[in-house]
Design a protein around this motif. Structure first.
Motif, PDB file in Angstrom:
ATOM      1  N   GLY A  13       0.814  -1.216   0.000  1.00  0.00           N
ATOM      2  CA  GLY A  13       0.000   0.000   0.000  1.00  0.00           C
ATOM      3  C   GLY A  13       0.844   1.261   0.000  1.00  0.00           C
ATOM      4  O   GLY A  13       1.823   1.358   0.731  1.00  0.00           O
ATOM      5  N   GLY A  14       0.447   2.203  -0.859  1.00  0.00           N
ATOM      6  CA  GLY A  14       1.039   3.546  -0.824  1.00  0.00           C
ATOM      7  C   GLY A  14       2.466   3.672  -1.321  1.00  0.00           C
ATOM      8  O   GLY A  14       3.092   4.715  -1.151  1.00  0.00           O
ATOM      9  N   VAL A  15       3.006   2.634  -1.956  1.00  0.00           N
ATOM     10  CA  VAL A  15       4.414   2.701  -2.377  1.00  0.00           C
ATOM     11  C   VAL A  15       4.612   3.453  -3.689  1.00  0.00           C
ATOM     12  O   VAL A  15       5.743   3.811  -4.040  1.00  0.00           O
ATOM     13  CB  VAL A  15       5.031   1.285  -2.525  1.00  0.00           C
ATOM     14  CG1 VAL A  15       5.145   0.604  -1.170  1.00  0.00           C
ATOM     15  CG2 VAL A  15       4.225   0.425  -3.483  1.00  0.00           C
ATOM     16  N   GLY A  16       3.513   3.670  -4.419  1.00  0.00           N
ATOM     17  CA  GLY A  16       3.618   4.400  -5.689  1.00  0.00           C
ATOM     18  C   GLY A  16       3.256   3.570  -6.913  1.00  0.00           C
ATOM     19  O   GLY A  16       3.706   3.877  -8.021  1.00  0.00           O
ATOM     20  N   LYS A  17       2.427   2.554  -6.737  1.00  0.00           N
ATOM     21  CA  LYS A  17       2.017   1.712  -7.878  1.00  0.00           C
ATOM     22  C   LYS A  17       1.293   2.519  -8.943  1.00  0.00           C
ATOM     23  O   LYS A  17       1.593   2.426 -10.126  1.00  0.00           O
ATOM     24  CB  LYS A  17       1.072   0.573  -7.432  1.00  0.00           C
ATOM     25  CG  LYS A  17       1.685  -0.431  -6.500  1.00  0.00           C
ATOM     26  CD  LYS A  17       0.664  -1.437  -6.016  1.00  0.00           C
ATOM     27  CE  LYS A  17      -0.427  -0.807  -5.178  1.00  0.00           C
ATOM     28  NZ  LYS A  17       0.037  -0.164  -3.945  1.00  0.00           N
ATOM     29  N   THR A  18       0.318   3.324  -8.478  1.00  0.00           N
ATOM     30  CA  THR A  18      -0.475   4.093  -9.433  1.00  0.00           C
ATOM     31  C   THR A  18       0.411   5.115 -10.144  1.00  0.00           C
ATOM     32  O   THR A  18       0.353   5.263 -11.370  1.00  0.00           O
ATOM     33  CB  THR A  18      -1.654   4.785  -8.704  1.00  0.00           C
ATOM     34  OG1 THR A  18      -2.427   3.765  -8.054  1.00  0.00           O
ATOM     35  CG2 THR A  18      -2.534   5.547  -9.659  1.00  0.00           C
ATOM     36  N   THR A  19       1.263   5.789  -9.374  1.00  0.00           N
ATOM     37  CA  THR A  19       2.160   6.795  -9.947  1.00  0.00           C
ATOM     38  C   THR A  19       3.123   6.150 -10.948  1.00  0.00           C
ATOM     39  O   THR A  19       3.297   6.654 -12.075  1.00  0.00           O
ATOM     40  CB  THR A  19       2.965   7.480  -8.818  1.00  0.00           C
ATOM     41  OG1 THR A  19       2.038   7.959  -7.835  1.00  0.00           O
ATOM     42  CG2 THR A  19       3.789   8.626  -9.337  1.00  0.00           C
ATOM     43  N   ASP A  41      -7.606  -0.654  -9.147  1.00  0.00           N
ATOM     44  CA  ASP A  41      -7.615  -0.260  -7.751  1.00  0.00           C
ATOM     45  C   ASP A  41      -8.929   0.467  -7.456  1.00  0.00           C
ATOM     46  O   ASP A  41      -9.194   1.527  -8.031  1.00  0.00           O
ATOM     47  CB  ASP A  41      -6.418   0.682  -7.504  1.00  0.00           C
ATOM     48  CG  ASP A  41      -6.325   1.096  -6.059  1.00  0.00           C
ATOM     49  OD1 ASP A  41      -7.232   0.733  -5.289  1.00  0.00           O
ATOM     50  OD2 ASP A  41      -5.355   1.777  -5.701  1.00  0.00           O
ATOM     51  N   ARG A  45      -7.411   6.233  -7.777  1.00  0.00           N
ATOM     52  CA  ARG A  45      -6.482   7.366  -7.761  1.00  0.00           C
ATOM     53  C   ARG A  45      -5.868   7.650  -9.121  1.00  0.00           C
ATOM     54  O   ARG A  45      -5.197   8.671  -9.295  1.00  0.00           O
ATOM     55  CB  ARG A  45      -5.356   7.114  -6.764  1.00  0.00           C
ATOM     56  CG  ARG A  45      -5.860   7.023  -5.356  1.00  0.00           C
ATOM     57  CD  ARG A  45      -5.040   7.833  -4.371  1.00  0.00           C
ATOM     58  NE  ARG A  45      -5.649   7.701  -3.061  1.00  0.00           N
ATOM     59  CZ  ARG A  45      -5.477   6.644  -2.277  1.00  0.00           C
ATOM     60  NH1 ARG A  45      -4.710   5.649  -2.649  1.00  0.00           N
ATOM     61  NH2 ARG A  45      -6.072   6.584  -1.109  1.00  0.00           N
ATOM     62  N   PRO A 142      -3.895  -2.130  -3.641  1.00  0.00           N
ATOM     63  CA  PRO A 142      -2.811  -2.235  -2.666  1.00  0.00           C
ATOM     64  C   PRO A 142      -2.955  -3.433  -1.747  1.00  0.00           C
ATOM     65  O   PRO A 142      -2.901  -3.308  -0.554  1.00  0.00           O
ATOM     66  CB  PRO A 142      -2.958  -0.948  -1.859  1.00  0.00           C
ATOM     67  CG  PRO A 142      -4.401  -0.631  -1.930  1.00  0.00           C
ATOM     68  CD  PRO A 142      -4.846  -1.092  -3.270  1.00  0.00           C
ATOM     69  N   ASN A 268      10.829   3.155  -5.308  1.00  0.00           N
ATOM     70  CA  ASN A 268      10.312   4.512  -5.522  1.00  0.00           C
ATOM     71  C   ASN A 268      10.828   5.482  -4.458  1.00  0.00           C
ATOM     72  O   ASN A 268      11.162   5.065  -3.354  1.00  0.00           O
ATOM     73  CB  ASN A 268       8.777   4.461  -5.516  1.00  0.00           C
ATOM     74  CG  ASN A 268       8.166   5.736  -6.044  1.00  0.00           C
ATOM     75  OD1 ASN A 268       8.815   6.507  -6.760  1.00  0.00           O
ATOM     76  ND2 ASN A 268       6.926   5.975  -5.688  1.00  0.00           N
ATOM     77  N   PRO A 329      13.299   8.616  -8.572  1.00  0.00           N
ATOM     78  CA  PRO A 329      13.546   9.768  -7.692  1.00  0.00           C
ATOM     79  C   PRO A 329      12.320  10.148  -6.871  1.00  0.00           C
ATOM     80  O   PRO A 329      11.191   9.814  -7.226  1.00  0.00           O
ATOM     81  CB  PRO A 329      13.864  10.884  -8.691  1.00  0.00           C
ATOM     82  CG  PRO A 329      13.145  10.500  -9.939  1.00  0.00           C
ATOM     83  CD  PRO A 329      13.154   8.995  -9.982  1.00  0.00           C
ATOM     84  N   VAL A 331      10.033  13.065  -6.112  1.00  0.00           N
ATOM     85  CA  VAL A 331       9.741  14.286  -6.867  1.00  0.00           C
ATOM     86  C   VAL A 331       9.057  15.290  -5.944  1.00  0.00           C
ATOM     87  O   VAL A 331       8.023  14.981  -5.343  1.00  0.00           O
ATOM     88  CB  VAL A 331       8.831  13.980  -8.090  1.00  0.00           C
ATOM     89  CG1 VAL A 331       8.507  15.261  -8.844  1.00  0.00           C
ATOM     90  CG2 VAL A 331       9.496  12.964  -8.994  1.00  0.00           C
TER      91      VAL A 331
END
Ligand code: ATP
Ligand code: MG
Length: 356
Positions: A13-19, A41, A45, A142, A268, A329, A331
């Motif tokens: 959860g929240g690690v940046g999958k969607t990003t 998901d 998001r 997630p 990430n 990186p 960001v």
């Protein structure tokens, strides 16, 4: 139709999958490919990450550059059952209506695990065909169970092939089923007695479902082609935390059971890129205590991130020596879509997939 390249981002959860999914899709499209990005998901998001409204119909998204195409699809979990039923009875609107009238229709929603994922897969396939895309990027939920849905259609097809369903379907074919009648076998009579007044609904439901076994098999094939071909690339998205690392371990095992080898770990927010403005401030002839403090806080923060990343990359290398690691990186931007665009500029997709 040539088979599209399929990329799946999984992770805790929240690690940046969607990003990361959005950035991969954008960078592929910027390089001239026809890309579809899908989010299964339920948190929805992806719309924020792309900076536009998204829904059950794939819609064209704008690119930074290039001659590619990018489509976004974000099935709505609230419509999942209807979408799924419409897929099963594609050419039979009357059957869809009959099911919607069935008092037990809602029971299906609770009874069928992963109905949202199944609906998403059928919609994804439709969008692939409709828009002739050559790459599909899938952003998952997630959950550690994120890869479970791969086997849902198979278990459903098995369920529908079961004996009980055969009986119910046989009962459903008869016109008068509210009370047991002489033409029924003993088991059928017992079933109808046990079910009482809802017998007609139960039998009707199963009769409809049993008729679409072929579509289940088709859905099963679509799922396998999307998610289980050896060419499908799974990226394990992680951050430098113990929880994310444990999720990676769990998912690697789970993928292994499905004979899938992940492509790489995307670590990430692994480093803070050089800040040009900080150099300008450092070089300035006039400085103040406040500026010095800001600069030193930023440096400490950067170093702390660097240390955490070093710890986790070492740990990952030890545990999975053959699995490439790609550092993304951190960001500094507030808008999710700005982060996606920055990462897309940074990602070199051909290098990413050549890493294995
Ligand atoms: N490299 C990055 N730099 C800065 N912020 C980031 C980065 N990657 C992701 N974020 C931000 O972190 C938050 C979580 O990212 P994201 O939604 O992509 O994670 P997720 O793994 O999809 O989450 P979930 O598990 O809830 O689906 C978002 O606000 C996103 O904009
Ligand atoms: Mg997400």
């Amino acid at each position: 139709m040539n088979h599209p390249e399929v990329i799946v981002c999984v992770g805790g959860g929240g690690v940046g999958k969607t990003t990361a999914s959005a950035a991969i899709a954008l960078s592929l499209a910027n390089s001239g490919r026809r890309v579809l990005i899908v989010s299964i998901d339920p948190a929805r998001r992806l719309a924020d990450a792309m900076g536009v409204e998204l829904g059950t119909q794939a819609r064209a998204l704008s690119l930074d550059s290039g001659s590619g195409q990018l489509y976004g699809l974000m099935p709505n979990p609230d419509d999942a059952l209807r979408t799924f039923v419409e897929f099963l009875f594609e050419e039979e609107p009357a059957a869809v209506e009959r099911l919607l009238q069935n008092r037990l229709y809602q029971v299906l929603e609770a009874a069928v695990p992963g109905i949202h994922e199944l609906a998403a897969i059928s919609l994804t396939w439709r969008a692939i065909v409709e828009h002739e895309v050559d790459a599909v990027v899938i952003d998952t939920a997630p959950s550690r169970n994120a890869v479970d849905f791969i086997s849902y259609p198979k278990s459903l097809a098995k369920l529908l092939g079961g004996r009980a369903v055969g009986w119910m379907a046989a009962i459903g074919k008869r016109t008068s089923i509210v009370s047991p009648d002489d033409r029924m076998g003993r088991v059928e009579q017992l079933l109808v007695r046990a079910l009482g007044p809802v017998a007609r609904d139960v039998a009707g439901l199963f009769a409809e479902m049993a008729r679409v076994r072929k579509r289940f098999i088709l859905l099963n094939e679509h799922t396998s082609k999307l998610l289980l071909r050896p060419e499908t690339r799974y990226f394990l998205v992680a951050s430098s935390t113990a929880a994310a690392r444990d999720d990676v371990g769990y998912l690697i095992k789970k993928l292994g059971k499905l004979d899938m080898t992940p492509q790489a770990i995307l670590l990430n927010s692994a480093f803070v890129p050089e800040r040009e403005w900080a150099h300008v401030l450092e070089a300035a002839s006039v400085t103040t205590a406040a500026i010095d403090e800001v600069l030193s806080t930023l440096t400490l923060d950067r170093e702390a991130r660097q240390r955490a990343t070093a710890r986790f990359t070492k740990d990952f290398s030890k545990r999975y020596p053959n699995l490439p690691q790609v550092l993304l990186p951190f960001v500094e931007a507030v808008e999710p879509r700005s982060i996606v665009h920055a990462l897309a500029q940074y990602l070199d997709f051909p290098a990413l997939v050549a890493s294995r």
